[in-house]
Design a protein around this motif. Structure first.
Motif, PDB file in Angstrom:
ATOM      1  N   TYR A 167       0.837  -1.200   0.000  1.00  0.00           N
ATOM      2  CA  TYR A 167       0.000   0.000   0.000  1.00  0.00           C
ATOM      3  C   TYR A 167       0.871   1.248   0.000  1.00  0.00           C
ATOM      4  CZ  TYR A 167      -4.485  -2.280   1.105  1.00  0.00           C
ATOM      5  OH  TYR A 167      -5.642  -3.043   1.070  1.00  0.00           O
ATOM      6  N   SER A 168       0.478   2.249  -0.799  1.00  0.00           N
ATOM      7  CA  SER A 168       1.142   3.543  -0.831  1.00  0.00           C
ATOM      8  C   SER A 168       0.089   4.634  -0.859  1.00  0.00           C
ATOM      9  CB  SER A 168       2.043   3.662  -2.070  1.00  0.00           C
ATOM     10  OG  SER A 168       2.990   2.608  -2.125  1.00  0.00           O
ATOM     11  N   PRO A 181       1.792  -6.502   6.965  1.00  0.00           N
ATOM     12  CA  PRO A 181       3.011  -5.877   6.462  1.00  0.00           C
ATOM     13  C   PRO A 181       2.771  -5.010   5.230  1.00  0.00           C
ATOM     14  CG  PRO A 181       3.310  -8.244   6.821  1.00  0.00           C
ATOM     15  CD  PRO A 181       1.857  -7.966   6.929  1.00  0.00           C
ATOM     16  N   ASN A 182       3.688  -4.063   5.021  1.00  0.00           N
ATOM     17  CA  ASN A 182       3.778  -3.278   3.786  1.00  0.00           C
ATOM     18  C   ASN A 182       2.573  -2.378   3.538  1.00  0.00           C
ATOM     19  OD1 ASN A 182       6.269  -4.668   3.060  1.00  0.00           O
ATOM     20  ND2 ASN A 182       4.952  -6.421   2.612  1.00  0.00           N
ATOM     21  N   VAL A 183       2.018  -1.831   4.619  1.00  0.00           N
ATOM     22  CA  VAL A 183       0.842  -0.973   4.483  1.00  0.00           C
ATOM     23  C   VAL A 183       1.105   0.390   5.122  1.00  0.00           C
ATOM     24  CG1 VAL A 183      -1.551  -0.614   5.202  1.00  0.00           C
ATOM     25  CG2 VAL A 183      -0.826  -2.867   4.400  1.00  0.00           C
ATOM     26  N   VAL A 184       0.826   1.467   4.377  1.00  0.00           N
ATOM     27  CA  VAL A 184       0.618   2.787   4.968  1.00  0.00           C
ATOM     28  C   VAL A 184      -0.775   3.230   4.537  1.00  0.00           C
ATOM     29  CG1 VAL A 184       3.039   3.473   5.114  1.00  0.00           C
ATOM     30  CG2 VAL A 184       1.761   3.969   3.035  1.00  0.00           C
ATOM     31  N   TYR A 185      -1.522   3.846   5.460  1.00  0.00           N
ATOM     32  CA  TYR A 185      -2.935   4.107   5.185  1.00  0.00           C
ATOM     33  C   TYR A 185      -3.427   5.206   6.109  1.00  0.00           C
ATOM     34  CZ  TYR A 185      -7.815   2.833   4.087  1.00  0.00           C
ATOM     35  OH  TYR A 185      -9.114   2.821   3.664  1.00  0.00           O
ATOM     36  N   SER A 186      -4.103   6.174   5.533  1.00  0.00           N
ATOM     37  CA  SER A 186      -4.689   7.258   6.319  1.00  0.00           C
ATOM     38  C   SER A 186      -6.190   7.311   6.077  1.00  0.00           C
ATOM     39  CB  SER A 186      -4.067   8.603   5.942  1.00  0.00           C
ATOM     40  OG  SER A 186      -4.657   9.657   6.691  1.00  0.00           O
ATOM     41  N   TYR A 211      -1.018   8.710   9.719  1.00  0.00           N
ATOM     42  CA  TYR A 211      -1.234   7.512   8.912  1.00  0.00           C
ATOM     43  C   TYR A 211      -0.859   6.246   9.685  1.00  0.00           C
ATOM     44  CZ  TYR A 211       3.851   7.831   7.915  1.00  0.00           C
ATOM     45  OH  TYR A 211       5.224   7.901   8.023  1.00  0.00           O
ATOM     46  N   GLY A 212      -1.558   5.171   9.354  1.00  0.00           N
ATOM     47  CA  GLY A 212      -1.286   3.878   9.955  1.00  0.00           C
ATOM     48  C   GLY A 212      -0.132   3.187   9.254  1.00  0.00           C
TER      49      GLY A 212
END
Length: 426
Positions: free
Chosen positions: A350-351, A386-391, A405-406
């Protein structure tokens, strides 16, 4: 070049954060609640004064140091039960009342598994703020036992020097609750109330209705201005019952009483709806992902009813080819509506990116980032997912954007970005 500054602060899951919640026997008893409730109360009332005192002291020894206003919470629960059973309190001692209340409470570690997916809005109280500073309010998704999600809050201050100061959390958290029927699980719209003595930073919203029973997920808060100039804080979120999802709307003007309202219409069956902070062209507008892959612009005459919308954006770049979605409500700029997006690429990484929509006609895309503005870095790729950024929602402050952001569905990080530099890379 993107002018992005990361704050050093990071929030993590914390199993020591516990809250006393009402224990609603009737909601779990398959029709046996009245007799079970009556039996419990009768057992306490039949205790001798000495035995009731010993039992209460045992409870207080275990829990009073772990919770705020424990005795008052017990007394509040007693009042609920007394109304249910029409008890005559005249001859019931305070110790027995507190003990009865204790039997209808339980402790819950609301953020033991994960803390993630925040959104931010201006706080309703800006008194005493110096120039260049803004008091903010954040919602966070807290995950506890059984992977049940709830909504927690944090208050803080941001400055125009890219500084974030969070208000300290009180040592004890409190749960909102209904002031209604003790015998049945509430359905449909429900109003919950914050405890009169608790701060927002110490308040948690747990699932109340059957539709919410397995979690309240990913609230996207927005400060909404109505046509008459009045302001209301709204939050779209996902209610999950273990098999189905339903988009719902939190509504409040004071964060003392909060309405949790199921939304209707075909678009409300999906996750991740982001509400514009005002009407556009006389219509309420929402960004949604009705097909699980693309972004849609949805219009409505009613703030709680949302039908099919028009296609707005498809995945286009490698970092978002699997699917795209919003990262919170659109943010109004002079240049247009700034919408943060999330994209899912190879290995389900996620980006976060951004698009700019026309101010008068948000169906028109003016600009779009070709590369992520935030992605999981080496040091924060690991976690619950894993591998997640999320707002779930950024906040404009002057010429900068504050982005909570998470990270890996496990912690919460913070960044500031110059709006000018962000528009410049579109």
């Amino acid at each position: 070049m993107l002018d992005l500054v990361h704050d050093a602060l990071r929030l993590h899951a914390d199993p020591s954060r516990v809250v006393v919640r009402p224990f609603h026997i009737a909601w779990q008893s398959n029709g046996q609640a009245p007799s079970r409730t009556e039996r419990l109360v009768r057992e306490v009332l039949e205790m001798s004064p000495g035995e009731a005192r010993r039992q209460l002291q045992s409870v207080l020894k275990d829990f009073e140091a772990r919770h705020w206003q424990t005795r008052r919470v017990f007394m509040s629960r007693y009042d609920d039960i007394a109304r249910l059973l029409s008890l005559d309190d005249a001859n019931i001692s305070d110790e027995k009342r507190q003990l009865i209340g204790a039997y209808f409470c339980h402790e819950y570690s609301y953020a033991a598994a994960a803390l993630m997916n925040p959104s931010a809005v201006p706080h309703f109280d800006q008194s005493g703020m110096p120039d260049g500073s803004l008091r903010i309010l954040m919602s966070l998704r807290a995950v506890g036992e059984g992977h049940i999600s709830s909504v927690a809050f944090r208050e803080g201050i941001i400055t125009d020097d890219n500084e974030l100061y969070l208000a300290p959390e009180p040592p004890f958290a409190t749960a909102v609750d209904t002031h209604g029927d003790e015998t049945t699980i509430p359905e449909g719209p429900v109003t919950v109330h914050r405890h009169r003595d608790s701060t927002l930073s110490g308040t948690v919203i747990f699932p109340i209705t059957r539709a919410q029973s397995n979690g309240l997920e990913d609230m996207r808060l927005v400060q909404f201005t109505h046509d008459d100039g009045s302001v209301e804080w709204l939050g779209t979120y996902t209610a999950y019952n273990g098999s189905q999802i339903q988009s719902e709307l939190l509504r409040t003007r004071d964060f003392r009483s909060l309405d949790l309202v199921p939304m209707t219409g075909s678009a409300a069956r999906n996750k991740g709806m982001g509400l514009f902070p005002r009407k556009v062209g006389g219509k309420y507008m929402m960004i949604g992902r009705q097909d699980g892959e693309n972004l849609f612009l949805i219009q409505s005459d009613t703030i709680t009813h949302w039908d099919e919308g028009e296609l707005l954006l498809r995945p286009e770049y490698p970092w978002e080819l699997v699917q795209i979605g919003n990262c919170g409500p659109p943010i109004e700029l002079d240049e247009g509506w700034l919408l943060l997006t999330h994209g899912v690429g190879a290995m389900r990484k996620y980006s976060i990116g951004a698009v700019l929509l026309d101010k008068d006609d948000p169906s028109q895309v003016i600009g779009r980032t070709t590369r992520p503005i935030l992605a999981a870095a080496n040091e924060d790729r690991e976690g619950y997912v894993p591998n997640v950024v999320y707002s779930c929602g950024a906040l404009r402050h002057g010429d900068r954007l504050f982005i909570p952001y998470g990270v890996a569905d496990s912690s919460v990080a913070f960044a500031f970005v110059s709006i000018g530099s962000l528009l410049g890379v579109m």
